[in-house]
Design a protein around this motif. Sequence first.
Motif, PDB file in Angstrom:
ATOM      1  N   SER A 210       0.820  -1.216   0.000  1.00  0.00           N
ATOM      2  CA  SER A 210       0.000   0.000   0.000  1.00  0.00           C
ATOM      3  C   SER A 210       0.852   1.263   0.000  1.00  0.00           C
ATOM      4  O   SER A 210       0.482   2.272  -0.615  1.00  0.00           O
ATOM      5  N   THR A 211       1.998   1.231   0.668  1.00  0.00           N
ATOM      6  CA  THR A 211       2.876   2.409   0.699  1.00  0.00           C
ATOM      7  C   THR A 211       3.411   2.728  -0.692  1.00  0.00           C
ATOM      8  O   THR A 211       3.409   3.886  -1.137  1.00  0.00           O
ATOM      9  N   TYR A 212       3.859   1.698  -1.397  1.00  0.00           N
ATOM     10  CA  TYR A 212       4.363   1.896  -2.762  1.00  0.00           C
ATOM     11  C   TYR A 212       3.255   2.383  -3.683  1.00  0.00           C
ATOM     12  O   TYR A 212       3.455   3.288  -4.500  1.00  0.00           O
ATOM     13  N   LEU A 213       2.033   1.816  -3.522  1.00  0.00           N
ATOM     14  CA  LEU A 213       0.926   2.161  -4.404  1.00  0.00           C
ATOM     15  C   LEU A 213       0.500   3.617  -4.230  1.00  0.00           C
ATOM     16  O   LEU A 213       0.037   4.247  -5.178  1.00  0.00           O
ATOM     17  N   LYS A 214       0.650   4.156  -3.043  1.00  0.00           N
ATOM     18  CA  LYS A 214       0.265   5.544  -2.796  1.00  0.00           C
ATOM     19  C   LYS A 214       1.243   6.542  -3.408  1.00  0.00           C
ATOM     20  O   LYS A 214       0.888   7.705  -3.619  1.00  0.00           O
ATOM     21  N   ASN A 215       2.451   6.096  -3.688  1.00  0.00           N
ATOM     22  CA  ASN A 215       3.492   7.036  -4.119  1.00  0.00           C
ATOM     23  C   ASN A 215       4.014   6.806  -5.536  1.00  0.00           C
ATOM     24  O   ASN A 215       4.701   7.675  -6.078  1.00  0.00           O
ATOM     25  N   CYS A 216       3.720   5.670  -6.145  1.00  0.00           N
ATOM     26  CA  CYS A 216       4.324   5.368  -7.440  1.00  0.00           C
ATOM     27  C   CYS A 216       3.534   5.974  -8.589  1.00  0.00           C
ATOM     28  O   CYS A 216       2.324   6.186  -8.498  1.00  0.00           O
ATOM     29  N   ILE A 217       4.231   6.270  -9.659  1.00  0.00           N
ATOM     30  CA  ILE A 217       3.661   6.655 -10.948  1.00  0.00           C
ATOM     31  C   ILE A 217       4.372   5.812 -12.001  1.00  0.00           C
ATOM     32  O   ILE A 217       5.595   5.684 -11.976  1.00  0.00           O
ATOM     33  N   TYR A 218       3.604   5.252 -12.926  1.00  0.00           N
ATOM     34  CA  TYR A 218       4.193   4.371 -13.927  1.00  0.00           C
ATOM     35  C   TYR A 218       5.317   5.056 -14.695  1.00  0.00           C
ATOM     36  O   TYR A 218       5.200   6.198 -15.150  1.00  0.00           O
ATOM     37  N   ASP A 219       6.427   4.338 -14.824  1.00  0.00           N
ATOM     38  CA  ASP A 219       7.546   4.742 -15.673  1.00  0.00           C
ATOM     39  C   ASP A 219       8.131   3.472 -16.274  1.00  0.00           C
ATOM     40  O   ASP A 219       8.419   2.520 -15.548  1.00  0.00           O
ATOM     41  N   ALA A 220       8.297   3.449 -17.570  1.00  0.00           N
ATOM     42  CA  ALA A 220       8.739   2.232 -18.250  1.00  0.00           C
ATOM     43  C   ALA A 220      10.091   1.751 -17.754  1.00  0.00           C
ATOM     44  O   ALA A 220      10.383   0.545 -17.814  1.00  0.00           O
ATOM     45  N   GLN A 221      10.927   2.661 -17.256  1.00  0.00           N
ATOM     46  CA  GLN A 221      12.265   2.295 -16.806  1.00  0.00           C
ATOM     47  C   GLN A 221      12.330   2.031 -15.308  1.00  0.00           C
ATOM     48  O   GLN A 221      12.878   1.017 -14.870  1.00  0.00           O
ATOM     49  N   PHE A 229      -1.126   5.736 -13.681  1.00  0.00           N
ATOM     50  CA  PHE A 229      -0.567   6.403 -14.850  1.00  0.00           C
ATOM     51  C   PHE A 229      -0.941   7.879 -14.837  1.00  0.00           C
ATOM     52  O   PHE A 229      -2.091   8.235 -14.563  1.00  0.00           O
ATOM     53  N   ARG A 230       0.019   8.736 -15.143  1.00  0.00           N
ATOM     54  CA  ARG A 230      -0.269  10.156 -15.331  1.00  0.00           C
ATOM     55  C   ARG A 230      -0.748  10.353 -16.766  1.00  0.00           C
ATOM     56  O   ARG A 230      -0.128   9.857 -17.708  1.00  0.00           O
ATOM     57  N   LEU A 231      -1.860  11.062 -16.937  1.00  0.00           N
ATOM     58  CA  LEU A 231      -2.461  11.187 -18.269  1.00  0.00           C
ATOM     59  C   LEU A 231      -1.503  11.795 -19.275  1.00  0.00           C
ATOM     60  O   LEU A 231      -1.436  11.373 -20.429  1.00  0.00           O
ATOM     61  N   GLY A 232      -0.740  12.789 -18.837  1.00  0.00           N
ATOM     62  CA  GLY A 232       0.221  13.405 -19.741  1.00  0.00           C
ATOM     63  C   GLY A 232       1.283  12.438 -20.218  1.00  0.00           C
ATOM     64  O   GLY A 232       1.714  12.485 -21.382  1.00  0.00           O
ATOM     65  N   LYS A 233       1.706  11.535 -19.348  1.00  0.00           N
ATOM     66  CA  LYS A 233       2.728  10.543 -19.707  1.00  0.00           C
ATOM     67  C   LYS A 233       2.173   9.504 -20.687  1.00  0.00           C
ATOM     68  O   LYS A 233       2.907   8.998 -21.541  1.00  0.00           O
ATOM     69  N   ILE A 234       0.882   9.163 -20.546  1.00  0.00           N
ATOM     70  CA  ILE A 234       0.273   8.219 -21.482  1.00  0.00           C
ATOM     71  C   ILE A 234       0.320   8.787 -22.892  1.00  0.00           C
ATOM     72  O   ILE A 234       0.700   8.105 -23.849  1.00  0.00           O
ATOM     73  N   VAL A 235      -0.070  10.050 -23.023  1.00  0.00           N
ATOM     74  CA  VAL A 235      -0.076  10.697 -24.337  1.00  0.00           C
ATOM     75  C   VAL A 235       1.345  10.846 -24.867  1.00  0.00           C
ATOM     76  O   VAL A 235       1.617  10.618 -26.046  1.00  0.00           O
ATOM     77  N   GLU A 236       2.264  11.222 -23.983  1.00  0.00           N
ATOM     78  CA  GLU A 236       3.668  11.383 -24.391  1.00  0.00           C
ATOM     79  C   GLU A 236       4.261  10.060 -24.859  1.00  0.00           C
ATOM     80  O   GLU A 236       5.001  10.008 -25.849  1.00  0.00           O
ATOM     81  N   ALA A 237       3.928   8.959 -24.170  1.00  0.00           N
ATOM     82  CA  ALA A 237       4.457   7.644 -24.553  1.00  0.00           C
ATOM     83  C   ALA A 237       3.936   7.202 -25.914  1.00  0.00           C
ATOM     84  O   ALA A 237       4.568   6.390 -26.590  1.00  0.00           O
ATOM     85  N   ALA A 238       2.790   7.746 -26.324  1.00  0.00           N
ATOM     86  CA  ALA A 238       2.234   7.428 -27.640  1.00  0.00           C
ATOM     87  C   ALA A 238       2.750   8.377 -28.720  1.00  0.00           C
ATOM     88  O   ALA A 238       2.295   8.315 -29.864  1.00  0.00           O
ATOM     89  N   GLY A 239       3.683   9.261 -28.345  1.00  0.00           N
ATOM     90  CA  GLY A 239       4.266  10.180 -29.318  1.00  0.00           C
ATOM     91  C   GLY A 239       3.389  11.369 -29.644  1.00  0.00           C
ATOM     92  O   GLY A 239       3.524  11.961 -30.722  1.00  0.00           O
ATOM     93  N   GLN A 240       2.487  11.746 -28.726  1.00  0.00           N
ATOM     94  CA  GLN A 240       1.573  12.866 -28.952  1.00  0.00           C
ATOM     95  C   GLN A 240       1.833  13.972 -27.941  1.00  0.00           C
ATOM     96  O   GLN A 240       2.532  13.788 -26.954  1.00  0.00           O
TER      97      GLN A 240
END
Length: 318
Positions: A210-221, A229-240
């Motif tokens: 639960s501690t990790y889940l409260k603080n993490c944001i998806y990053d491929a690396q 997931f942060r919405l801006g990162k989803i769009v950025e990962a799709a090249g938009q």
Amino acid sequence: MALCGAFHSFLFEYDTPRIVLIRSRKVGLVNRGVQLGILAYVIGWVFLWEKGYQETDSVVSSVTTKVKGVTLTNTSILGARIWDVADYVIPPQGENTVFVMTNVILTLNQSQGYCPELPDDQTECTVKNNCVPGYVSTHSSGIQTGKCVPYNGSINTCEVFAWCPLEDDSHIPKPAFLREAENFTLLVKNNIWYRKFNFSKRNILPTINSTYLKNCIYDAQTDPFCPIFRLGKIVEAAGQDFQEMAVEGGVMALQINWDCNLDRAASHCVPKYSFRRLDNKDSAHTVSPGYNFSQPRGGVSLISLICSRSFSLLIACG
């Protein structure tokens, strides 16, 4: 007699093929090479590489989502206003899909009444005879009354009975009304089940607390298994570009791929995320771009919203 002779031969005679021994290094090497090739194909390709001995199964899957984020807008029309999930996620729940509003066209204080239609080739008029009482087309905002009334100082249009004032979407706010939406987060919960093998798993792995889940944001690396997931990162990962896309909306796919080899430990069965834009972004085809729809709000005093942006969640399993 012939039948008896055949039966006698079958019962009392024995034959064996003749074996010929060829003493030749060349023939012997070719023979052993063919045998080794067949053995290597069966063991190496069929069993080890293609897993020909394995069974496969389609997956039973469910997806639920939760969006979080709060932003503040301060405009001359609405004043200072806080926007939370109840305002910008429409509808609150969807099947494998979440809709997040990023831009809006406001039409305040609507009520049913009589007003001039928005001007176009079909609604502009010069005399009363140009307007047909009761006429309505697929693009009409209301039902024509038959009157030709001033729209502004230079244009007359047919009067309609409709929700007035009419919504005018010819001027879309730029930058997007909720441009801070790129910082909103999306929690994706995905459960899968392979019926044939009675194997189930979810994308929130056993190693995630639960501690990790409260603080993490998806990053491929750095955080490839974080389900937030942060919405801006989803769009950025799709090249938009999020800010560009937020103006007129778009359709994004968050794909969760499960490729599980159940010969190995269950800990090796993990999700892999990928992102792409589904709607066609083509500068040569600009008719009806993005994603939008209208939503009335607020009882008698209505705010007509055009909501933009959606995320479709696709599950692919192997």
